[in-house]
Design a protein around this motif. Structure first.
Motif, short mmCIF file in Angstrom:
data_model
loop_
_atom_site.label_atom_id
_atom_site.label_comp_id
_atom_site.label_asym_id
_atom_site.label_seq_id
_atom_site.Cartn_x
_atom_site.Cartn_y
_atom_site.Cartn_z
N LEU A 181 0.83 -1.16 -0.03
CA LEU A 181 -0.09 0.10 0.06
C LEU A 181 0.95 1.23 0.09
CD1 LEU A 181 -2.76 1.55 0.23
CD2 LEU A 181 -2.64 1.13 3.02
N ILE A 182 1.93 1.28 0.67
CA ILE A 182 2.78 2.50 0.80
C ILE A 182 3.54 2.63 -0.66
CG2 ILE A 182 4.98 3.41 1.85
CD1 ILE A 182 3.80 1.99 4.51
N SER A 183 4.03 1.64 -0.97
CA SER A 183 4.62 1.62 -2.30
C SER A 183 3.67 2.21 -3.30
CB SER A 183 5.05 0.27 -2.92
OG SER A 183 6.20 -0.09 -2.08
N HIS A 184 2.32 1.55 -3.46
CA HIS A 184 1.52 2.24 -4.25
C HIS A 184 0.99 3.71 -4.08
CE1 HIS A 184 -2.06 1.77 -7.08
NE2 HIS A 184 -2.86 2.02 -6.06
N VAL A 185 0.81 3.96 -2.74
CA VAL A 185 0.53 5.39 -2.54
C VAL A 185 1.87 6.54 -3.06
CG1 VAL A 185 0.68 7.23 -0.87
CG2 VAL A 185 -0.63 5.13 -0.50
N PHE A 186 3.21 5.67 -2.79
CA PHE A 186 4.31 6.67 -3.27
C PHE A 186 4.30 6.77 -4.94
CE2 PHE A 186 7.29 5.92 0.29
CZ PHE A 186 6.44 6.71 1.19
N ASN A 187 3.69 5.68 -5.54
CA ASN A 187 3.73 5.69 -7.00
C ASN A 187 2.57 6.36 -7.59
OD1 ASN A 187 5.12 4.54 -9.12
ND2 ASN A 187 3.41 3.36 -9.82
N GLN A 188 1.72 6.92 -6.95
CA GLN A 188 0.53 7.91 -7.40
C GLN A 188 1.22 9.22 -7.83
OE1 GLN A 188 -2.39 6.20 -7.87
NE2 GLN A 188 -1.09 4.60 -6.96
N PRO A 189 0.70 9.72 -9.21
CA PRO A 189 1.18 10.85 -9.68
C PRO A 189 1.30 12.26 -8.95
CG PRO A 189 0.10 9.88 -11.31
CD PRO A 189 -0.31 8.95 -10.20
N GLU A 190 0.37 12.22 -8.22
CA GLU A 190 -0.13 13.35 -7.32
C GLU A 190 1.25 13.44 -5.89
OE1 GLU A 190 -2.17 11.13 -7.75
OE2 GLU A 190 -3.81 11.12 -6.39
N ILE A 191 1.60 12.03 -5.59
CA ILE A 191 2.71 12.21 -4.78
C ILE A 191 4.19 12.01 -5.10
CG2 ILE A 191 3.63 10.54 -2.79
CD1 ILE A 191 1.11 11.92 -1.89
N ARG A 192 4.15 11.10 -6.24
CA ARG A 192 5.59 11.16 -6.95
C ARG A 192 6.01 12.28 -7.57
NH1 ARG A 192 4.11 7.52 -10.64
NH2 ARG A 192 3.76 8.92 -12.28
N ASN A 193 5.22 13.22 -7.95
CA ASN A 193 5.49 14.37 -8.61
C ASN A 193 5.71 15.48 -8.04
OD1 ASN A 193 5.77 13.08 -11.39
ND2 ASN A 193 3.28 13.45 -11.70
N THR A 194 5.45 15.38 -6.65
CA THR A 194 5.25 16.38 -5.75
C THR A 194 6.07 16.37 -4.25
OG1 THR A 194 2.79 16.67 -6.17
CG2 THR A 194 3.63 17.87 -3.98
N TYR A 195 6.55 15.21 -4.07
CA TYR A 195 7.42 14.64 -3.06
C TYR A 195 8.49 13.94 -3.22
CZ TYR A 195 2.99 16.21 -0.45
OH TYR A 195 1.94 16.59 -0.25
N HIS A 196 9.48 13.62 -2.43
CA HIS A 196 10.61 12.65 -2.38
C HIS A 196 10.08 11.62 -1.52
CE1 HIS A 196 13.40 15.25 -4.64
NE2 HIS A 196 13.34 16.02 -3.85
N THR A 197 10.05 10.60 -2.02
CA THR A 197 9.48 9.53 -1.02
C THR A 197 10.55 8.46 -0.85
OG1 THR A 197 8.81 8.17 -3.14
CG2 THR A 197 7.12 9.64 -2.11
N ILE A 198 10.78 8.09 0.70
CA ILE A 198 11.62 7.40 0.94
C ILE A 198 11.11 6.21 2.03
CG2 ILE A 198 13.85 7.03 2.29
CD1 ILE A 198 14.25 10.26 1.42
N ALA A 199 11.33 4.97 1.49
CA ALA A 199 10.89 3.89 2.45
C ALA A 199 12.00 3.14 3.31
CB ALA A 199 10.03 2.77 1.73
N VAL A 200 11.93 3.27 4.51
CA VAL A 200 13.06 2.46 5.48
C VAL A 200 12.48 1.36 6.24
CG1 VAL A 200 14.92 3.15 7.07
CG2 VAL A 200 13.81 4.87 5.88
N ASP A 201 12.91 0.32 5.78
CA ASP A 201 12.43 -1.11 6.56
C ASP A 201 13.33 -1.23 7.88
OD1 ASP A 201 11.69 -3.37 7.30
OD2 ASP A 201 11.99 -4.75 5.45
N LEU A 202 12.73 -1.10 9.02
CA LEU A 202 13.44 -1.30 10.27
C LEU A 202 13.28 -2.80 10.75
CD1 LEU A 202 12.52 2.17 11.97
CD2 LEU A 202 14.39 1.57 10.24
N TYR A 203 12.72 -3.67 10.07
CA TYR A 203 12.61 -4.99 10.69
C TYR A 203 13.80 -5.51 11.27
CZ TYR A 203 10.94 -9.80 11.10
OH TYR A 203 10.98 -10.89 11.46
#
Length: 391
Positions: free
Chosen positions: A65-87
């Protein structure tokens, strides 16, 4: 949680017969099932400057879901998106190591921002390398290079705030920070995050009781600092339509009964359904129909791949925990597991030993509880155990 590091269009052009039931990564919305309301909700919170806590069971689809949100044009073109896995992190230094690597990976193609990266995060300059032949920069930082993790962490947050556009940071399995040996990690992170005016945060976690304590307890630093959301299983009808559509894309078909059985077998947990349907798709010849008769073989194939890891897992579990695990696998979930009837049926020792074994299995995330029913969370582990008794 590594995302978006390949050219999807090139991949698709070179792999025209791709299996549409994608495992362990995110391709595009074309291969993503539903979550329309959840996607809209997260986008709305990001745009409104609200941080979000996402709490849900493992493998239900949080990372997707987070990846999908980050891939939406209104997010991808407006923000820098960074995912950090802390597991896999176990200390503040390991968090900083994972965080800095993901930040660098997200900006390494942007020379102007790359220069600023090492200007602001000066404590990481030791990791900057320049290839003497190609002249291309690289970043190779080891855990031993994180000498002052608190200072480096502060510099990372400062760098994010200086970015040319707002950043969205997703910390996956955020509850891991409660296991760090350092004290006051929650307070330290909360202080930095509270000072961020441009950066948005998503805190994702699967250990519900730990996440609830962190964000819902008045005594904790993150109390009432986020909007909270959960994630339930995708409705069966919705997933059935998706599965049938994916088969049709490959000039194949799957029966309603087959999808229905897969959904029930996997309790609606996305990752397990995708695994079985990935195998069913591979087993089905072009132009033919996949029926429910394929499922047993597909399940055996999937479990066989995981057999070694399951053997090692069972070998590491104490005898009484293993006995209870076997009993729950045979029952496919059970209530009243400390009752004399359950104990006698499965030749367990006593109610107190069952309670002790249960605590251990729950702590390991092997057994889950819902509506007073205890069950083995890993669908394929349960199948592996039951196959041992039927072989």
């Amino acid at each position: 949680m590594h995302r978006f590091y390949y050219n999807h269009n090139n991949y698709m052009n070179n792999n025209l017969d791709i299996n549409p039931f994608v495992i362990g990564t995110y391709f595009s919305g074309e291969y993503f099932c539903d979550r329309e309301q959840e996607t809209s909700f997260l986008i709305k919170q990001i745009h409104n400057g609200r941080n979000v806590t996402l709490i849900a069971d493992r493998r239900i689809g949080k990372s997707g879901l987070i990846s999908h949100v980050f891939n939406q044009p209104e997010i991808r073109n407006t923000y820098h998106t960074i995912a950090v896995d802390l597991y896999a992190t176990g200390s503040l230094a390991e968090l900083v190591h994972a965080f800095s690597n993901e930040v660098y990976r997200s900006i390494k193609q942007q020379s102007s921002w790359l220069d600023k990266f090492f200007q602001v995060i000066s404590s990481l300059r030791v990791g900057f390398k320049m290839d003497v032949i190609t002249g291309t920069p690289s970043f190779d930082i080891g855990l031993g290079d994180i000498v002052t993790p608190e200072m480096t962490l502060e510099q990372i947050f400062s760098f994010l705030e200086l970015a040319d556009r707002p950043c969205v940071i997703a910390f996956d399995e955020f509850q891991q920070i409660t296991n760090y040996p350092e004290k006051n990690i929650e307070a330290l992170l909360r202080t930095h995050i509270q000072q961020c005016s441009k950066t948005r945060f998503i805190f994702s976690g699967s250990r519900k009781h730990l996440m609830a304590q962190m964000f819902l307890s008045p005594a904790k630093p993150f109390y009432q600092s986020t909007i909270n959301m959960g994630l339930e299983a995708i409705p069966k009808a919705t997933y059935m339509e998706f599965a049938k559509r994916m088969f049709v894309k490959g000039n194949k078909q799957i029966s309603d009964q087959a999808v229905d059985q897969v959904y029930d077998l996997c309790r609606g947990i996305t990752w397990y359904m995708q695994m079985i349907l990935n195998e069913l798709y591979a087993m089905t010849r072009t132009g033919t129909l996949c029926t429910a008769e394929y499922i047993d073989e597909a399940l055996r194939n999937v479990v066989r791949v995981q057999e070694l890891s399951y053997r090692e897992l069972l070998a590491s579990i104490p005898t009484r925990q293993k006995s209870l695990l076997y009993a729950l696998s045979k029952e496919h979930g059970a209530k009243n597991i400390t009752s004399s009837a359950f104990i006698q049926k499965h030749k367990l020792v006593s109610a107190s030993s069952v309670q002790s074994a249960l605590r251990g299995l729950v702590e390991k995330d092997i057994v889950m509880e819902r509506d007073s029913i205890y069950w083995v969370y890993d669908v394929f582990l349960e199948q592996y155990i039951t196959s041992m008794f039927n072989s």
